[in-house]
Structures are given as structure tokens and as C-alpha cells.
Design an enzyme around this catalytic site. Structure first.
Site, mmCIF file in Angstrom:
data_model
loop_
_atom_site.group_PDB
_atom_site.id
_atom_site.type_symbol
_atom_site.label_atom_id
_atom_site.label_comp_id
_atom_site.label_asym_id
_atom_site.label_seq_id
_atom_site.Cartn_x
_atom_site.Cartn_y
_atom_site.Cartn_z
ATOM 1 N N LYS A 164 42.932 31.910 46.349
ATOM 2 C CA LYS A 164 41.864 31.807 45.345
ATOM 3 C C LYS A 164 40.479 31.838 45.997
ATOM 4 O O LYS A 164 39.530 32.333 45.397
ATOM 5 C CB LYS A 164 42.034 30.542 44.498
ATOM 6 C CG LYS A 164 43.189 30.644 43.517
ATOM 7 C CD LYS A 164 43.151 29.540 42.488
ATOM 8 C CE LYS A 164 44.314 29.675 41.518
ATOM 9 N NZ LYS A 164 44.366 28.551 40.565
ATOM 10 N N LYS B 148 47.753 38.493 33.907
ATOM 11 C CA LYS B 148 46.776 38.834 32.870
ATOM 12 C C LYS B 148 45.481 39.342 33.475
ATOM 13 O O LYS B 148 44.652 39.917 32.782
ATOM 14 C CB LYS B 148 46.509 37.622 31.979
ATOM 15 C CG LYS B 148 45.902 36.469 32.750
ATOM 16 C CD LYS B 148 45.363 35.416 31.822
ATOM 17 C CE LYS B 148 44.519 34.412 32.572
ATOM 18 N NZ LYS B 148 45.226 33.643 33.599
ATOM 19 N N LYS C 143 53.342 40.959 40.784
ATOM 20 C CA LYS C 143 53.675 40.035 39.722
ATOM 21 C C LYS C 143 52.882 40.374 38.455
ATOM 22 O O LYS C 143 51.719 40.767 38.554
ATOM 23 C CB LYS C 143 53.340 38.615 40.196
ATOM 24 C CG LYS C 143 54.043 37.518 39.426
ATOM 25 C CD LYS C 143 53.733 36.168 40.016
ATOM 26 C CE LYS C 143 53.380 35.215 38.893
ATOM 27 N NZ LYS C 143 53.074 33.879 39.338
#
Ligand code: TRP
Length: 337
Positions: free
Chosen positions: A117, A203, A200
Site C-alpha cells: 500500500k 475493484k 486477483k
């Protein structure tokens, strides 16, 4: 006399950070429903976690309500579970502070998710992002959860939960239940992008055909499955290494139908990919339609959703308060008695 065994406590949470994909549904929410009879379940909308990456405030508010409605529309029953919003229960932040004092910076800076992240949000590497796992530890330990259903990407965070529970218990005396990860059958199925089955389903994929959300209508679902990447053979066979696209579609199909992989392979033997993709698309679209309708109905009844959240908050706060008081006493905070 036979002793009545209390049900084991189970905790999990989902972040309200936008659209929920069928991957999130298969990997998490679907299992929440399956577990609610067997365990004492607490499920939270993890809004405190969500703000560790930048959120648009109005969208966060909307997404919180929307996720709450989705949980219920999917079958999470607020009569059986404690369903609440994380920020409504201040004990999560309070316990995080205490646990921060037994956590080493190195434990947090080497977390895979923190590193990923940080790279993805290089302009916003904040202390909250680094402390995210300790907040998650607090979520779990506050409720003395024995079981925590999680995806593979959260395994490190669960390890930290166990480490900190043991560390605190050793330092201050038995306080926390040391939880176990819970991986319900079939939940390990990783749902991959329809556009790139090596990645994967997410969204945040820049290609909207890669993911299907719980809000997609029938036409959208069918279109996305029609475009799904397969391979140049014409055989519906489960083989994730050589046929990742087809295998992913089979995983989705079996998740939504409950059929076995072999059954599904037999069903599509001799059929072309066109028919196969249409069948998977229709299965998913038909499964999502009633959820979407129920969610819309719930969102139109904000009074009901607010009442569910209030009830959840009260039930969660009661349990959390008990643990937090114990912690405060153990660490030596003066409590007046
Ligand atoms: N971090 C989890 C995720 O993104 C969500 C989460 C927050 C969670 N608190 C939790 C999951 C506690 C399990 C237990 O998937």
C-alpha cells in the site's frame, strides 16, 4: 449434568471502500452468512481502516451505509449477529493505543500489505497505514474472538494478533483469547480478474471488464462474462496453470451453484466457450438480482438501517467495554477502586 457450551465467538470485518466485487462476496460475505448459526458472530464495517487511504468523505458515508445494506441483503441476519460500524465503538481506538505500546515499528514496517500500500499510495504513507494491523488486532481481541475468517492477504495480520495477545498476556496476565484464523471450505478460492486471470479480481482494476460488482445489473454481468479471457483450446476443464481463465470461470460457477468442479466440467463437455460464458454469466446475474433488489429496498429504509447499527453498536460496545476495562486495570490506569 451436561454443561451448555457457549458458542465460540467469531469476528470479521470488511472495509467500506467502494464497490464490492463477487470476489469479496465469495471470499468473505458469503461465509459470514454460513457461519452465523454455528458461532456467536460479530461483523463490522471497518471505516476506521478505510481512512488509512484517502477517501472522499461523502463517498465513505455512502459506502458505509451501502455495505451495511449489502451484508443484510446477502443474508447476514442482524437478529443473529452483532452487525455494527467500527467507528461507532470507541474502544477500538482506545485498545489500539494500549497495544501500540507493545508493538515494535519493525513488526509493522515489514508487513507485506503495508509495503504494497505504501508503494501504491506513495503520496500518502501515513502513520495510520502503518498502524492498520494494530487496529485490526484490537478489533479481534476486544471481542475475545476465537475465530477470524480471513482471506490469505490478511494472514500476517492474524499472526500479529496472536503475537500481541500472547505478548500482552505474558506481560500483564491472562487477558486475551488467542484467536485462530478460519478458512471455510471453498473460501480459499481466489477469484481472478476476468480480463487478466493472472491477477486477483479487484475493484480498482482500471479495466472495468475485469471485475463484477454486487451492484452490476444483468446486462452488465453478461457483457463482462462474454468478454472474459479464456484460451485457444475449446475445452471446459479445470487447470489453473494452463487454463487460468477457464478455471477462474469454473470457480465462480461452482461458488454460485454449489456444484462440484467435476459436475461443472461434465455439464459443459463438448460445449463451446460462448455457451459456457453465457451460462456462468446468467448464473451470476440471477444470483445477484435478488440481492441488488433487497439492498435497494433496505437503502430506501434508512430508519431501519440506523436502528440495526444502533443495536449493533450497543451490543458490541458492551462486550468491548468489558475487555477494555480489564486492559486498563492490568496496565495500571487508576480506575478509582
Ligand atoms: N483488514 C481487513 C481487510 O481488508 C478488514 C478487517 C478489519 C478485518 N478488521 C478486521 C478482518 C478484523 C478480520 C478481522 O480485509
Amino acid at each position: 449434568m451436561e454443561e451448555v457450551q457457549a458458542k465460540k465467538k467469531l469476528f470479521s470485518a470488511v472495509q467500506p471502500s467502494g464497490a464490492v466485487t463477487i470476489g469479496n462476496y465469495i471470499g468473505a460475505i458469503r461465509n459470514f452468512v454460513a457461519l452465523q448459526d454455528e458461532y456467536d458472530c460479530l461483523y463490522a464495517v471497518a471505516d476506521l481502516h478505510a481512512i488509512t487511504v484517502r477517501q472522499e468523505p461523502a463517498a465513505l458515508r455512502r459506502n458505509t451505509l451501502s455495505l451495511m445494506a449489502l451484508f443484510i441483503a446477502c443474508g447476514v441476519d442482524p437478529e443473529k449477529c452483532v452487525l455494527f460500524v467500527q467507528s461507532h465503538v470507541p474502544a477500538h481506538c482506545e485498545l489500539t493505543w494500549v497495544l501500540n505500546t507493545i508493538t515494535y515499528p519493525g513488526e509493522l514496517s515489514r508487513m507485506t500489505q503495508f509495503k504494497d500500500k505504501s508503494a501504491k499510495h506513495a503520496d500518502n504513507v501515513n502513520m495510520g497505514l502503518m498502524d492498520y494491523p494494530v487496529l485490526m488486532v484490537s478489533d479481534i481481541l476486544l471481542y475475545q474472538a476465537a475465530l477470524v475468517p480471513i482471506g490469505a492477504d490478511q494472514k500476517q495480520h492474524l499472526e500479529l494478533t496472536r503475537d500481541l495477545a500472547i505478548r500482552f498476556n505474558n506481560r500483564y496476565g491472562a487477558t486475551f483469547t488467542v484467536p485462530e484464523g478460519y478458512f471455510p471450505k471453498g473460501s480459499s478460492a481466489r477469484i481472478m480478474s476476468l480480463a487478466d486471470p493472472a491477477r486477483k479480481m479487484s475493484k480498482s482494476d482500471e479495466n472495468p471488464n475485469g471485475f463484477v460488482t454486487m451492484d452490476d445489473d444483468k446486462d452488465t454481468v453478461l457483457r463482462k462474462f462474454k468478454r472474459a479471457v479464456t484460451d485457444s483450446e475449446a475445452e471446459v476443464r479445470y487447470d489453473p496453470v494452463n487454463k487460468p481463465g477457464v478455471s477462474n470461470l469454473l470457480t465462480i460457477y461452482t461458488a454460485f451453484t454449489g456444484k462440484s468442479t467435476e459436475e461443472a466440467e461434465r455439464e459443459f463437455a463438448g460445449k463451446g466457450y460462448g455457451d459456457f460464458k453465457l451460462a456462468v454469466g446468467e448464473t451470476v446475474a440471477d444470483a445477484l438480482a435478488p440481492v441488488r433488489e433487497e439492498k435497494a429496498r433496505l437503502l430506501a429504509d434508512k430508519g431501519y438501517l440506523n436502528a440495526v447499527m444502533k443495536r449493533g453498536e450497543e451490543a458490541a460496545a458492551r462486550i468491548a467495554r468489558r475487555t477494555l476495562s480489564k486492559v486498563y486495570r492490568k496496565v495500571g490506569f487508576y480506575t478509582g477502586d
